[in-house]
Structure formats: structure tokens, C-alpha cells
Scaffold this motif. Structure first.
Motif, PDB file in Angstrom:
ATOM      1  N   PHE A  48      40.370  17.110  14.023  1.00 24.21           N
ATOM      2  CA  PHE A  48      39.198  16.254  13.860  1.00 24.21           C
ATOM      3  C   PHE A  48      37.971  17.126  13.634  1.00 24.21           C
ATOM      4  O   PHE A  48      38.047  18.355  13.648  1.00 24.21           O
ATOM      5  CB  PHE A  48      39.002  15.291  15.028  1.00 24.21           C
ATOM      6  N   CYS A  49      36.851  16.483  13.381  1.00 24.45           N
ATOM      7  CA  CYS A  49      35.652  17.230  13.010  1.00 24.45           C
ATOM      8  C   CYS A  49      34.448  16.308  13.121  1.00 24.45           C
ATOM      9  O   CYS A  49      34.575  15.090  12.961  1.00 24.45           O
ATOM     10  CB  CYS A  49      35.826  17.734  11.573  1.00 24.45           C
ATOM     11  N   ASN A  50      33.293  16.886  13.337  1.00 26.31           N
ATOM     12  CA  ASN A  50      32.074  16.084  13.393  1.00 26.31           C
ATOM     13  C   ASN A  50      31.398  15.965  12.030  1.00 26.31           C
ATOM     14  O   ASN A  50      30.446  15.226  11.877  1.00 26.31           O
ATOM     15  CB  ASN A  50      31.096  16.660  14.416  1.00 26.31           C
ATOM     16  N   MET A  51      31.920  16.671  11.030  1.00 23.95           N
ATOM     17  CA  MET A  51      31.311  16.638   9.700  1.00 23.95           C
ATOM     18  C   MET A  51      32.008  15.653   8.764  1.00 23.95           C
ATOM     19  O   MET A  51      31.363  14.898   8.064  1.00 23.95           O
ATOM     20  CB  MET A  51      31.299  18.034   9.080  1.00 23.95           C
ATOM     21  N   LEU A  52      33.338  15.704   8.715  1.00 20.89           N
ATOM     22  CA  LEU A  52      34.155  14.834   7.866  1.00 20.89           C
ATOM     23  C   LEU A  52      33.751  14.895   6.392  1.00 20.89           C
ATOM     24  O   LEU A  52      33.540  13.873   5.738  1.00 20.89           O
ATOM     25  CB  LEU A  52      34.143  13.397   8.378  1.00 20.89           C
ATOM     26  N   CYS A  53      33.665  16.091   5.866  1.00 21.19           N
ATOM     27  CA  CYS A  53      33.317  16.290   4.456  1.00 21.19           C
ATOM     28  C   CYS A  53      34.387  15.688   3.546  1.00 21.19           C
ATOM     29  O   CYS A  53      35.581  15.774   3.833  1.00 21.19           O
ATOM     30  CB  CYS A  53      33.180  17.778   4.150  1.00 21.19           C
ATOM     31  N   ASN A  54      33.956  15.088   2.449  1.00 26.31           N
ATOM     32  CA  ASN A  54      34.892  14.441   1.520  1.00 26.31           C
ATOM     33  C   ASN A  54      35.894  15.395   0.903  1.00 26.31           C
ATOM     34  O   ASN A  54      37.013  15.006   0.601  1.00 26.31           O
ATOM     35  CB  ASN A  54      34.124  13.727   0.402  1.00 26.31           C
TER      36      ASN A  54
ATOM     37  N   LEU B 285      41.235  37.159  30.507  1.00 28.38           N
ATOM     38  CA  LEU B 285      40.777  37.210  29.113  1.00 28.38           C
ATOM     39  C   LEU B 285      39.854  38.413  28.942  1.00 28.38           C
ATOM     40  O   LEU B 285      38.923  38.593  29.720  1.00 28.38           O
ATOM     41  CB  LEU B 285      40.034  35.933  28.723  1.00 28.38           C
ATOM     42  N   SER B 286      40.134  39.239  27.941  1.00 38.74           N
ATOM     43  CA  SER B 286      39.338  40.456  27.770  1.00 38.74           C
ATOM     44  C   SER B 286      39.018  40.763  26.315  1.00 38.74           C
ATOM     45  O   SER B 286      38.634  41.877  25.992  1.00 38.74           O
ATOM     46  CB  SER B 286      40.072  41.642  28.404  1.00 38.74           C
ATOM     47  N   VAL B 287      39.178  39.781  25.431  1.00 31.64           N
ATOM     48  CA  VAL B 287      38.835  39.974  24.019  1.00 31.64           C
ATOM     49  C   VAL B 287      37.642  39.087  23.667  1.00 31.64           C
ATOM     50  O   VAL B 287      37.385  38.078  24.327  1.00 31.64           O
ATOM     51  CB  VAL B 287      40.039  39.673  23.081  1.00 31.64           C
ATOM     52  N   PRO B 288      36.903  39.444  22.622  1.00 29.95           N
ATOM     53  CA  PRO B 288      35.733  38.650  22.229  1.00 29.95           C
ATOM     54  C   PRO B 288      36.103  37.234  21.798  1.00 29.95           C
ATOM     55  O   PRO B 288      37.220  36.974  21.337  1.00 29.95           O
ATOM     56  CB  PRO B 288      35.159  39.431  21.037  1.00 29.95           C
ATOM     57  N   VAL B 289      35.146  36.328  21.928  1.00 30.46           N
ATOM     58  CA  VAL B 289      35.315  34.938  21.510  1.00 30.46           C
ATOM     59  C   VAL B 289      34.483  34.702  20.258  1.00 30.46           C
ATOM     60  O   VAL B 289      33.298  35.045  20.204  1.00 30.46           O
ATOM     61  CB  VAL B 289      34.885  33.965  22.635  1.00 30.46           C
ATOM     62  N   VAL B 290      35.123  34.104  19.241  1.00 29.62           N
ATOM     63  CA  VAL B 290      34.490  33.800  17.958  1.00 29.62           C
ATOM     64  C   VAL B 290      34.313  32.287  17.852  1.00 29.62           C
ATOM     65  O   VAL B 290      35.263  31.525  18.052  1.00 29.62           O
ATOM     66  CB  VAL B 290      35.367  34.291  16.775  1.00 29.62           C
ATOM     67  N   TYR B 291      33.097  31.856  17.541  1.00 27.46           N
ATOM     68  CA  TYR B 291      32.782  30.442  17.336  1.00 27.46           C
ATOM     69  C   TYR B 291      32.726  30.211  15.830  1.00 27.46           C
ATOM     70  O   TYR B 291      31.728  30.473  15.178  1.00 27.46           O
ATOM     71  CB  TYR B 291      31.446  30.106  18.012  1.00 27.46           C
ATOM     72  N   ASN B 292      33.829  29.732  15.257  1.00 23.20           N
ATOM     73  CA  ASN B 292      34.024  29.575  13.821  1.00 23.20           C
ATOM     74  C   ASN B 292      33.744  28.119  13.451  1.00 23.20           C
ATOM     75  O   ASN B 292      34.639  27.280  13.429  1.00 23.20           O
ATOM     76  CB  ASN B 292      35.468  29.976  13.484  1.00 23.20           C
ATOM     77  N   THR B 293      32.506  27.828  13.159  1.00 22.24           N
ATOM     78  CA  THR B 293      32.007  26.459  13.032  1.00 22.24           C
ATOM     79  C   THR B 293      31.671  26.076  11.595  1.00 22.24           C
ATOM     80  O   THR B 293      31.388  26.942  10.771  1.00 22.24           O
ATOM     81  CB  THR B 293      30.751  26.291  13.919  1.00 22.24           C
ATOM     82  N   GLY B 294      31.680  24.784  11.347  1.00 22.07           N
ATOM     83  CA  GLY B 294      31.210  24.272  10.069  1.00 22.07           C
ATOM     84  C   GLY B 294      29.697  24.345   9.971  1.00 22.07           C
ATOM     85  O   GLY B 294      29.120  24.131   8.917  1.00 22.07           O
ATOM     86  N   GLY B 295      29.037  24.632  11.075  1.00 22.33           N
ATOM     87  CA  GLY B 295      27.597  24.812  11.079  1.00 22.33           C
ATOM     88  C   GLY B 295      26.803  23.563  11.444  1.00 22.33           C
ATOM     89  O   GLY B 295      25.577  23.591  11.465  1.00 22.33           O
ATOM     90  N   TYR B 296      27.492  22.470  11.763  1.00 23.95           N
ATOM     91  CA  TYR B 296      26.797  21.240  12.121  1.00 23.95           C
ATOM     92  C   TYR B 296      26.809  21.118  13.645  1.00 23.95           C
ATOM     93  O   TYR B 296      27.568  20.366  14.230  1.00 23.95           O
ATOM     94  CB  TYR B 296      27.465  20.044  11.451  1.00 23.95           C
ATOM     95  N   ASP B 297      25.979  21.930  14.275  1.00 25.67           N
ATOM     96  CA  ASP B 297      25.923  22.030  15.720  1.00 25.67           C
ATOM     97  C   ASP B 297      24.529  21.674  16.210  1.00 25.67           C
ATOM     98  O   ASP B 297      23.541  21.951  15.539  1.00 25.67           O
ATOM     99  CB  ASP B 297      26.232  23.469  16.155  1.00 25.67           C
ATOM    100  N   SER B 298      24.455  21.107  17.411  1.00 26.14           N
ATOM    101  CA  SER B 298      23.136  20.835  17.988  1.00 26.14           C
ATOM    102  C   SER B 298      22.631  22.090  18.687  1.00 26.14           C
ATOM    103  O   SER B 298      23.420  22.908  19.174  1.00 26.14           O
ATOM    104  CB  SER B 298      23.206  19.668  18.981  1.00 26.14           C
ATOM    105  N   VAL B 299      21.329  22.225  18.747  1.00 27.20           N
ATOM    106  CA  VAL B 299      20.717  23.363  19.422  1.00 27.20           C
ATOM    107  C   VAL B 299      21.107  23.364  20.894  1.00 27.20           C
ATOM    108  O   VAL B 299      21.423  24.414  21.468  1.00 27.20           O
ATOM    109  CB  VAL B 299      19.179  23.347  19.235  1.00 27.20           C
ATOM    110  N   GLU B 300      21.129  22.193  21.509  1.00 29.43           N
ATOM    111  CA  GLU B 300      21.490  22.080  22.932  1.00 29.43           C
ATOM    112  C   GLU B 300      22.899  22.629  23.176  1.00 29.43           C
ATOM    113  O   GLU B 300      23.126  23.367  24.139  1.00 29.43           O
ATOM    114  CB  GLU B 300      21.421  20.608  23.356  1.00 29.43           C
TER     115      GLU B 300
END
Length: 185
Positions: A86-92, A152-167
């Protein structure tokens, strides 16, 4: 990939108690969902779903070492991707239509996501790469808290579509090491 002695951000946040506070704040957002800029306002804790069609549990399509990411993330053993459905963008014209629109995958608890993170690390992945994470940040933060407490000892990557709230992005501060927003024109 060069090894560094720096610890992932989530370790310090976990040790200081800040991560527990972030998990609590993020979970509260599910009762009147404002995780993304759509601000649906649905009560996901009561089974309601908004644009993202996700309730209290995240839906995961797959998790595995992935070699199709940017070269610095892949290294020799791959980027430990967890693909959220699922996704919050739902691009066509989404390239992952079956995952983002149809929601293929299975609902999992935050503990299951933590297990996935630790399994990917044990497999030798250089990082935990959260793909399409915007709508499941509370579940991810809870999983990171559990995973950090269990090694857990490895970095975390936030791989986003970019439609995120500042909060929501502020909740990730001090937990996520690499932000990787996708952009298509």
C-alpha cells in the motif's frame, strides 16, 4: 563499502529512551491519522483505513537482500530491503502497482518487522532499507525499538516516495540514518 565505527542513530535513541517516546507519539497519531500530508483523520486503531488502506498492522510484500538500489547502499551483500505494501501516494503509473495499489503481501506485527530487520542484518546486509514507509512509521519505530534492543547494528534507510508530513519526519530524526526520497518528474 567502507566500514566505519559510527553506530546507527537508532542505538543512541534507544539507549537514551528517546526512541520509546517517539514510538508512543507515533502510535497516538494512528487514532486520528495524520501521518502523511493527506491527514485522513481515520482511527486506524479501530480498524478504519484511509487513502493508504492500512490499519494497525503494516503489510509487508517482501524482505530480502536487494541489489537494485543505489551502489553505495548495496555493497557486497546487498541492501536489506523491507517492501511495505500500500502507499499514501497511489500514483497512476506506479512501477509497483501490485504492491502499492493492490496491497499484495501479508499483515505483520511490529515484532515481525523487527525479526525481519535482524534476519537481514544476520544475512550480511549493509543496512535496513524501508521501502514505501510513510504510512507505517509507527509500526516501523516500534520495530526499530525492538530490533535495537536485540542487537540491530546497521544503519536504517528511509526510502520514501517523498510524500511525508513534517511531523512524521521529526519523529524519525535521530532514528533514521539515511533519507532516500524518490523523485519522478
Amino acid at each position: 563499502m567502507t566500514k566505519t565505527s559510527a553506530k546507527p542513530s537508532c542505538i543512541e535513541s534507544s539507549n537514551s529512551g528517546a526512541l520509546k517516546e517517539k514510538v508512543s507519539k507515533a502510535s497516538e497519531l494512528l487514532a486520528n491519522c495524520t501521518l502523511c500530508p493527506r491527514r485522513c483523520g481515520v482511527n486506524r486503531t479501530a480498524g478504519e483505513t484511509g487513502i493508504c488502506r492500512t490499519g494497525t498492522d503494516a503489510v509487508v510484500y517482501s524482505f530480502d537482500a536487494h541489489f537494485g538500489e543505489e551502489t553505495p547502499l548495496v555493497g557486497r551483500n546487498g541492501s536489506g530491503t523491507i517492501f511495505f505494501s500500500f502507499c499514501n501516494m497511489l500514483c497512476n503509473f506506479c512501477q509497483n502497482h501490485e504492491i502499492s495499489h493492490k496491497g499484495e503481501g501479508r499483515a505483520v506485527s511490529s515484532d515481525n518487522i523487527a525479526f525481519m530487520m535482524l534476519a537481514l542484518q544476520k544475512q550480511g546486509c549493509h543496512n535496513i532499507n524501508l521501502v514505501t514507509p510513510s504510512h507505517v512509521v509507527p509500526q516501523i519505530l516500534a520495530a526499530i525499538e525492538t530490533a535495537a534492543e536485540n542487537g540491530l547494528s546497521v544503519p536504517v534507510v528511509y526510502n520514501t516516495g517523498g510524500y511525508d508530513s513534517v511531523e512524521t519526519l521529526k519523529l524519525l530524526e535521530g532514528v533514521v540514518d539515511i533519507y532516500m526520497p524518490d523523485f519522478t518528474a
